[in-house]
Structures are given as C-alpha cells and as structure tokens.
Design an enzyme around this catalytic site. Structure first.
Site, PDB file in Angstrom:
ATOM      1  N   CYS A 100       0.864  -1.181   0.000  1.00 31.31           N
ATOM      2  CA  CYS A 100       0.000   0.000   0.000  1.00 31.31           C
ATOM      3  C   CYS A 100       0.899   1.229   0.000  1.00 31.31           C
ATOM      4  CB  CYS A 100      -0.905  -0.018   1.236  1.00 31.31           C
ATOM      5  SG  CYS A 100      -1.838   1.506   1.428  1.00 31.31           S
ATOM      6  N   CYS A 104      -3.189   7.596  -1.748  1.00 29.89           N
ATOM      7  CA  CYS A 104      -4.495   7.716  -2.432  1.00 29.89           C
ATOM      8  C   CYS A 104      -5.563   8.341  -1.547  1.00 29.89           C
ATOM      9  CB  CYS A 104      -5.012   6.354  -2.857  1.00 29.89           C
ATOM     10  SG  CYS A 104      -3.784   5.317  -3.585  1.00 29.89           S
ATOM     11  N   THR A 191      -4.123   5.015   7.304  1.00 31.32           N
ATOM     12  CA  THR A 191      -3.090   4.573   6.369  1.00 31.32           C
ATOM     13  C   THR A 191      -2.116   5.705   6.076  1.00 31.32           C
ATOM     14  OG1 THR A 191      -4.566   2.995   5.328  1.00 31.32           O
ATOM     15  CG2 THR A 191      -2.742   3.773   4.005  1.00 31.32           C
ATOM     16  N   GLU A 257      -0.522   1.471   9.232  1.00 34.34           N
ATOM     17  CA  GLU A 257      -1.738   2.099   9.730  1.00 34.34           C
ATOM     18  C   GLU A 257      -1.508   2.518  11.181  1.00 34.34           C
ATOM     19  OE1 GLU A 257      -2.061  -0.757   7.821  1.00 34.34           O
ATOM     20  OE2 GLU A 257      -2.855   0.392   6.141  1.00 34.34           O
ATOM     21  N   HIS A 292     -12.666   6.341  -3.361  1.00 33.00           N
ATOM     22  CA  HIS A 292     -11.744   5.363  -2.757  1.00 33.00           C
ATOM     23  C   HIS A 292     -12.054   3.942  -3.247  1.00 33.00           C
ATOM     24  CE1 HIS A 292      -8.338   5.176  -0.282  1.00 33.00           C
ATOM     25  NE2 HIS A 292      -8.860   4.441   0.689  1.00 33.00           N
ATOM     26  N   TYR A 296      -9.350   1.209  -5.517  1.00 33.71           N
ATOM     27  CA  TYR A 296      -8.990  -0.189  -5.309  1.00 33.71           C
ATOM     28  C   TYR A 296      -8.984  -0.993  -6.605  1.00 33.71           C
ATOM     29  CZ  TYR A 296      -9.049   0.270  -0.212  1.00 33.71           C
ATOM     30  OH  TYR A 296      -8.753   0.619   1.071  1.00 33.71           O
ATOM     31  N   CYS A 299      -4.923   0.015  -7.310  1.00 34.96           N
ATOM     32  CA  CYS A 299      -3.807  -0.369  -6.418  1.00 34.96           C
ATOM     33  C   CYS A 299      -3.766  -1.875  -6.162  1.00 34.96           C
ATOM     34  CB  CYS A 299      -3.868   0.409  -5.119  1.00 34.96           C
ATOM     35  SG  CYS A 299      -5.327   0.111  -4.106  1.00 34.96           S
ATOM     36  N   GLU A 447      -7.402  -4.963   3.943  1.00 36.10           N
ATOM     37  CA  GLU A 447      -7.773  -3.649   3.424  1.00 36.10           C
ATOM     38  C   GLU A 447      -8.747  -3.816   2.252  1.00 36.10           C
ATOM     39  OE1 GLU A 447      -4.534  -0.964   2.561  1.00 36.10           O
ATOM     40  OE2 GLU A 447      -5.906   0.453   1.659  1.00 36.10           O
TER      41      GLU A 447
HETATM   42  C1  LIG Z   1      -5.860  -1.826   6.209  1.00 33.00           C
HETATM   43  C2  LIG Z   1      -6.885  -0.772   6.389  1.00 33.00           C
HETATM   44  C3  LIG Z   1      -6.591   0.546   6.019  1.00 33.00           C
HETATM   45  C4  LIG Z   1      -7.522   1.565   6.224  1.00 33.00           C
HETATM   46  N1  LIG Z   1      -7.182   2.864   5.919  1.00 33.00           N
HETATM   47  C5  LIG Z   1      -8.016   3.872   6.269  1.00 33.00           C
HETATM   48  C6  LIG Z   1      -7.646   5.244   6.089  1.00 33.00           C
HETATM   49  O1  LIG Z   1      -6.569   5.546   5.599  1.00 33.00           O
HETATM   50  N2  LIG Z   1      -8.509   6.202   6.464  1.00 33.00           N
HETATM   51  C7  LIG Z   1      -9.703   5.925   7.027  1.00 33.00           C
HETATM   52  O2  LIG Z   1     -10.420   6.834   7.374  1.00 33.00           O
HETATM   53  N3  LIG Z   1     -10.086   4.634   7.229  1.00 33.00           N
HETATM   54  C8  LIG Z   1      -9.284   3.621   6.858  1.00 33.00           C
HETATM   55  N4  LIG Z   1      -9.682   2.304   7.041  1.00 33.00           N
HETATM   56  C9  LIG Z   1     -10.938   2.064   7.731  1.00 33.00           C
HETATM   57  C10 LIG Z   1     -12.061   1.421   6.947  1.00 33.00           C
HETATM   58  O3  LIG Z   1     -12.760   2.375   6.201  1.00 33.00           O
HETATM   59  C11 LIG Z   1     -12.944   0.701   7.993  1.00 33.00           C
HETATM   60  O4  LIG Z   1     -12.223  -0.442   8.417  1.00 33.00           O
HETATM   61  C12 LIG Z   1     -14.321   0.327   7.481  1.00 33.00           C
HETATM   62  O5  LIG Z   1     -15.089   1.472   7.241  1.00 33.00           O
HETATM   63  C13 LIG Z   1     -15.034  -0.591   8.472  1.00 33.00           C
HETATM   64  O6  LIG Z   1     -15.064  -0.023   9.745  1.00 33.00           O
HETATM   65  P1  LIG Z   1     -14.551  -0.869  10.997  1.00 33.00           P
HETATM   66  O7  LIG Z   1     -13.209  -1.385  10.701  1.00 33.00           O
HETATM   67  O8  LIG Z   1     -14.749  -0.023  12.194  1.00 33.00           O
HETATM   68  O9  LIG Z   1     -15.492  -2.124  11.027  1.00 33.00           O
HETATM   69  P2  LIG Z   1     -16.831  -2.327  11.829  1.00 33.00           P
HETATM   70  O10 LIG Z   1     -17.653  -1.083  11.756  1.00 33.00           O
HETATM   71  O11 LIG Z   1     -16.530  -2.835  13.184  1.00 33.00           O
HETATM   72  O12 LIG Z   1     -17.544  -3.435  10.963  1.00 33.00           O
HETATM   73  C14 LIG Z   1     -17.467  -4.824  11.257  1.00 33.00           C
HETATM   74  C15 LIG Z   1     -18.710  -5.509  10.685  1.00 33.00           C
HETATM   75  O13 LIG Z   1     -19.875  -4.978  11.315  1.00 33.00           O
HETATM   76  C16 LIG Z   1     -20.790  -4.483  10.333  1.00 33.00           C
HETATM   77  N5  LIG Z   1     -21.426  -3.272  10.885  1.00 33.00           N
HETATM   78  C17 LIG Z   1     -20.813  -2.231  11.513  1.00 33.00           C
HETATM   79  N6  LIG Z   1     -21.720  -1.312  11.887  1.00 33.00           N
HETATM   80  C18 LIG Z   1     -22.914  -1.754  11.485  1.00 33.00           C
HETATM   81  C19 LIG Z   1     -24.251  -1.242  11.575  1.00 33.00           C
HETATM   82  N7  LIG Z   1     -24.507  -0.074  12.174  1.00 33.00           N
HETATM   83  N8  LIG Z   1     -25.229  -1.962  11.027  1.00 33.00           N
HETATM   84  C20 LIG Z   1     -24.989  -3.141  10.409  1.00 33.00           C
HETATM   85  N9  LIG Z   1     -23.753  -3.695  10.315  1.00 33.00           N
HETATM   86  C21 LIG Z   1     -22.724  -3.003  10.850  1.00 33.00           C
HETATM   87  C22 LIG Z   1     -19.942  -4.175   9.108  1.00 33.00           C
HETATM   88  O14 LIG Z   1     -20.696  -4.210   7.901  1.00 33.00           O
HETATM   89  C23 LIG Z   1     -18.898  -5.283   9.183  1.00 33.00           C
HETATM   90  O15 LIG Z   1     -19.399  -6.463   8.619  1.00 33.00           O
HETATM   91  C24 LIG Z   1      -8.781   1.254   6.789  1.00 33.00           C
HETATM   92  C25 LIG Z   1      -9.082  -0.055   7.135  1.00 33.00           C
HETATM   93  C26 LIG Z   1      -8.159  -1.067   6.941  1.00 33.00           C
HETATM   94  C27 LIG Z   1      -8.506  -2.466   7.362  1.00 33.00           C
END
Ligand SMILES: Cc1cc2nc3c(=O)[nH]c(=O)nc-3n(C[C@H](O)[C@H](O)[C@H](O)COP(=O)(O)OP(=O)(O)OC[C@H]3O[C@@H](n4cnc5c(N)ncnc54)[C@H](O)[C@@H]3O)c2cc1C
Length: 483
Positions: A100, A104, A191, A257, A292, A296, A299, A447
């Site tokens: 990564c 981006c 990230t 991250e 975003h 994907y 990248c 990711e």
């Molecule tokens: C490697 C990596 C890099 C990243 N880089 C960035 C970055 O640079 N900037 C940034 O801002 N973010 C970044 N992210 C964050 C990414 O956008 C989030 O991981 C994603 O939005 C999911 O949020 P969470 O990880 O909190 O998962 P969770 O919200 O905990 O989700 C887990 C599960 O629960 C479900 N869920 C959650 N809430 C609800 C709800 N209210 N109703 C129903 N289902 C639900 C989801 O669909 C999923 O299946 C990155 C993530 C990763 C893994």
C-alpha cells in the site's frame, strides 16, 4: 517547488515533529525506524516515479489553477481521462511496491471535499470552498502527502455519535472560538498518517441534527499540537528487526496504519471545510467512499500483478509450469485481477462533471468495483497458496540457510529444479507469504475487505443506485404486462 524528488520528500518528513508511539515507546525518528521505513519507501515511490519522463502522463498532471505540473496525487480530476489515469497510476505503483503506497486517501479526500464544499457554500454562503482551495494550492506547490482521515472508532455500532456512552468515540467539536474550533476524538486505521505532511479529517457517516458537532471536516499538519499516533501491529512486523532481509519477503516496501488521537486540537477558521451543516456529512462520505472504491480497482490490481507473477515463478522453480491445472489457475488469477481493473476503468470512463467543475466517478460502478475487491484478492491468494506449496509457510529462516552447519542441508533438501538456487526459491515463497499472510496482507487482503467501507456498505449503495424500478418496468414491458 511543485514536484519534490523522493529524497526531498524523505528529508521533508525528517523535519516534522510527530508524536509516534509503537510497542509502548515513543519513536524519535520514524523515518529511520526499521519497522516503519518500508512504508515510507512506498510513499517515496510516488515521488520517484513522477520524476521519470516515461511516467509523466500517469504520475503528473497540469494544475488548472496554477498552470504548473503537479503530482497526480494532489490533482483535482478535470476529465474522465484524469479518472482513468488515476487508476492506471495506482496499478503502476502497486506493481512497483507490492504494498500500500498510502497516498491515495488524501487524493480521494481532495476531490470529495472540493465538490462538497462548493455545494455547502452554495446553500449556506459559507467560505469552505475558498478555504479548501487555498489549502489545496499550498499542497500542490509543496507537493505534500496528505492523509485522509474518515474512520472514527465508533464504539457501539448500533448508536449514533451523540448517543455513545463516551462522547469522544466519534471526533467532534468541543469548543467554538472566534478564530476557530477545538476538536477531540480519534481516527482509526489511518493509512500512511506517519508518512504524511498534513491530514484532511472528514466525518465517518451520514448524520442527523443531534450530531451537528460531529459533522466537521478540516485539515491540519500531522504534527499539530495535540495529535499523537499509535502504530498498528502487522503480522510478522518484527522480522524487519532481525537483519535477515529474505525472511521479510519484501525487504524494501510496506504499508502502515495507526490509531490517531486528536486530543483537543485547535483548527483555525481557514482550515475548516464543514462545521455543523450535518446534512452534507453523508454527501461527503458518499463521494469520498466512491473515489476510494474506484482506487482499489488500480492499487490492488498492481499488487495482484506481483502476486500472480510470484506464483508463476514458484511454479517454474517447482518444475511444473506447464502442467494444465497450474496454467489454468494462473489464467483464473489473471481473469479475476483484470476484472477488478475493468471495474476501476469503467467507473472512471462513465464519470461526470460536478457543478464545482471536477469529475466524479460513476458511483454504482465504483461500488461494484469495491464489492469485487472484497472477494477476488482472497481467491487470488488461495490460488497462489495452492501453486506455491506448503513450503511458503514452513521454510526455515534465512539464518538457517546461511549457517555453516545446517545451511547445506537446507540448501540440499529445499531445492526445486536443479538449475535454480534454493535461495531464490525461498525468496519467491517468502514474497507469496508476505502478500498472503505477512505485513503486505494487511493491504492486500484485509484492506480489500474493509478499506473504503466493509462489503455491506457497498451493497447498500448498489441497492440505492441500481434503479430496480426501471428494471421492473423493462420486464413488464417485454412481458406485455399492463397493471
Ligand atoms: C488496512 C486498512 C486501512 C484503512 N485505511 C483507512 C484510512 O486511511 N482512512 C480511514 O479513514 N479509514 C481507513 N480504514 C478504515 C475502513 O474504512 C474501515 O475499516 C471500514 O469502514 C469498516 O469499519 P470498521 O473497521 O470499524 O469495522 P466495523 O464497523 O466494526 O464493521 C465490522 C462488521 O460490522 C458491520 N457493521 C458495523 N456497523 C454496522 C451497523 N450499524 N449496522 C450493520 N452492520 C454493521 C460491518 O458491515 C462489518 O461487517 C482502513 C481499514 C483497513 C482495514
């Protein structure tokens, strides 16, 4: 300056006074830290390639605001060609780093904030668009890397921001002053934050009136007072400390991250791009996520190219590159990878001009692109593991290979075809391990699943954008149904 060299970028990062923590300790110089340096090298590649004439069209663009050539990562898309070039650039960088390259998120935030601030100003007479353009021109001139911070820790996912047991689980305004605002909260999974000069902070989801204080967007330096970051662990990260390059799989490049804390950070008025206009939080999120999800399709495809190549090399070294099922598995990997690329290009080609003047991707196709990304890299990894054989997870360390007593046994018994050294065979297997299970798997697998939103987030958008009513009408017309 307009275009920095890779070396100038590295030196510019040294000058920042960032508060970085890892393994419970403060890291005095992140640039020289052996665990973090590979991630900086990946960002550096975005500067190195922009210097090369053969990549000028992909890596750079002419700013419509200054007429100067700028890095494409700081560009506001002016056409569908720009949108397609973005995806091609990302594929190129994935191929060159197999990791990564982090830059981006900022580019996607620029383009989302650009059009959304225009719309907010139109409705409320605010000056957010001018504020943002001033910031953007500075970023273009200095060729800065900018983090895009959207994801809040979110606490109880069933509760709105204002209803959380701890009000700081979503970043929010805690004080309004004549000269600016004070914000508190955190952004998770950031990230490349440590490798960025600046950050753009955005809300994480659509919000209602009760969440007004959480509907906030702004930019600030990554070393602003009150910001500190805690580096996330990656599988096999401490291999980088062992002085055995081969065992890392990808000794030069990586991603990173961090959990970033905003502990009462002051944001001056001219750095604010949304402040309480809650109905625009959802618009900003939808546009950023769209860009975003398009990213994907570039990248991950570039990283996929490296993994497909590694699997094919492993088959060569194993002595069975011409076996029909191996050839077919490699064809399948390529088919899946090119399907992702096709989605990235398609949502770009069908992009449209916004009222603010920049170009937005086709949101339905961008969401289809990312939905496929939540699946296909997993299948590509599965096929790579199949072709590689079990040694990709059971091979002894480089130190064993180099040991005068046991090394000759490792060399003798772990050789594949006689014409290839055991060392080269182990190197390619370590690269596959790195992409499937090691540090790069963060970027290539998880990711792909959660970055830019978990799979369900795309399905909601597909259901909204898919125009089922029109499709039902088509079916009724063909079937001569009159209701
Ligand atoms: C490697 C990596 C890099 C990243 N880089 C960035 C970055 O640079 N900037 C940034 O801002 N973010 C970044 N992210 C964050 C990414 O956008 C989030 O991981 C994603 O939005 C999911 O949020 P969470 O990880 O909190 O998962 P969770 O919200 O905990 O989700 C887990 C599960 O629960 C479900 N869920 C959650 N809430 C609800 C709800 N209210 N109703 C129903 N289902 C639900 C989801 O669909 C999923 O299946 C990155 C993530 C990763 C893994």
């Amino acid at each position: 300056m307009a275009l920095m060299t890779g070396e100038q970028y590295v030196e510019s990062m040294r000058k920042l006074n960032m508060q970085v923590y890892m393994f419970g300790k403060k890291i005095e110089c992140p640039v020289d830290d052996p665990i973090l340096r590979p991630s900086l090298n990946s960002v550096k590649m975005t500067y190195d390639l922009a210097q090369l004439p053969e990549y000028q069209d992909l890596m750079t663009a002419v700013s419509p605001y200054t007429g100067k050539r700028v890095n494409r990562f700081t560009h506001i898309h002016q056409s569908t060609q720009d949108l397609m070039n973005k995806v091609k650039m990302q594929r190129l960088l994935g191929q060159k780093t197999a990791a990564c390259f982090q830059r981006c998120v900022g580019m996607d935030a620029f383009n989302a904030v650009f059009s959304t601030t225009y719309d907010i100003d139109k409705k409320y007479g605010t000056t957010y668009h001018e504020n943002f353009k001033k910031f953007l021109l500075n970023v273009q001139e200095l060729d800065y890397t900018v983090d895009g911070a959207m994801t809040d820790p979110k606490g109880d996912r069933g509760l709105a921001p204002h209803a959380q047991a701890d009000p700081d689980l979503f970043l929010h305004v805690v004080e309004r002053r004549p000269d600016g605002i004070v914000v508190r909260g955190a952004k998770a999974h950031q990230t490349g934050f440590i490798n960025s000069h600046e950050v753009i902070v955005m809300p994480t989801m659509a919000m209602g009136e009760d969440d007004k204080d959480y509907a906030v967007a702004f930019s600030c330096p990554t070393d602003a007072e009150g910001i500190f970051m805690i580096v996330g662990r990656q599988s096999c990260d401490t291999r980088k400390l062992e002085g055995a390059e081969m065992d890392t799989g990808n000794p030069t490049f990586g991603g990173m991250e961090a959990l970033v804390i905003f502990d009462d950070v002051f944001i001056p008025n001219d750095r604010i791009y949304l402040n309480g206009e809650f109905e625009f939080a959802g618009v900003l999120v939808e546009r950023f996520a769209g860009y975003h999800r398009q990213s994907y399709g570039g990248c991950k495809v570039g990283v996929g190219d490296v993994l497909i190549g590694a699997a094919a090399v492993a088959a060569d070294y194993n002595g069975c590159p011409k076996v029909s099922h191996i050839k077919d598995k490699i064809i399948e990997m390529q088919h899946l990878n090119e399907t992702l690329f096709a989605c990235g290009i398609a949502c770009s080609a069908l992009g449209t001009k916004t009222e603010s003047g920049n170009y937005l991707i086709d949101l339905l196709l961008a969401n289809v692109c990312k939905q496929n990304v939540t699946r296909f890299p997993y299948e590509i990894v599965r096929l790579a593991e199949d072709i590689a054989g079990g040694l990709m997870v059971t091979a002894p360390s480089e130190k064993d290979l180099r040991d005068p007593k046991i090394g000759p046994y490792v060399d003798k018994y772990l050789r594949g075809v006689a014409s290839v050294s055991t060392e080269n065979r182990l190197k390619i297997l370590r690269l596959i391990e790195n992409l499937s299970l090691g540090t790069a798997a963060v970027g290539y697998r998880t990711e792909s699943m959660h970055g830019a939103g978990s799979p369900q987030a795309q399905r909601i958008m597909i259901s909204r954008q898919g125009n089922l009513r029109m499709k039902k009408a088509l079916a009724k017309e063909i079937a001569h149904i009159k209701e």
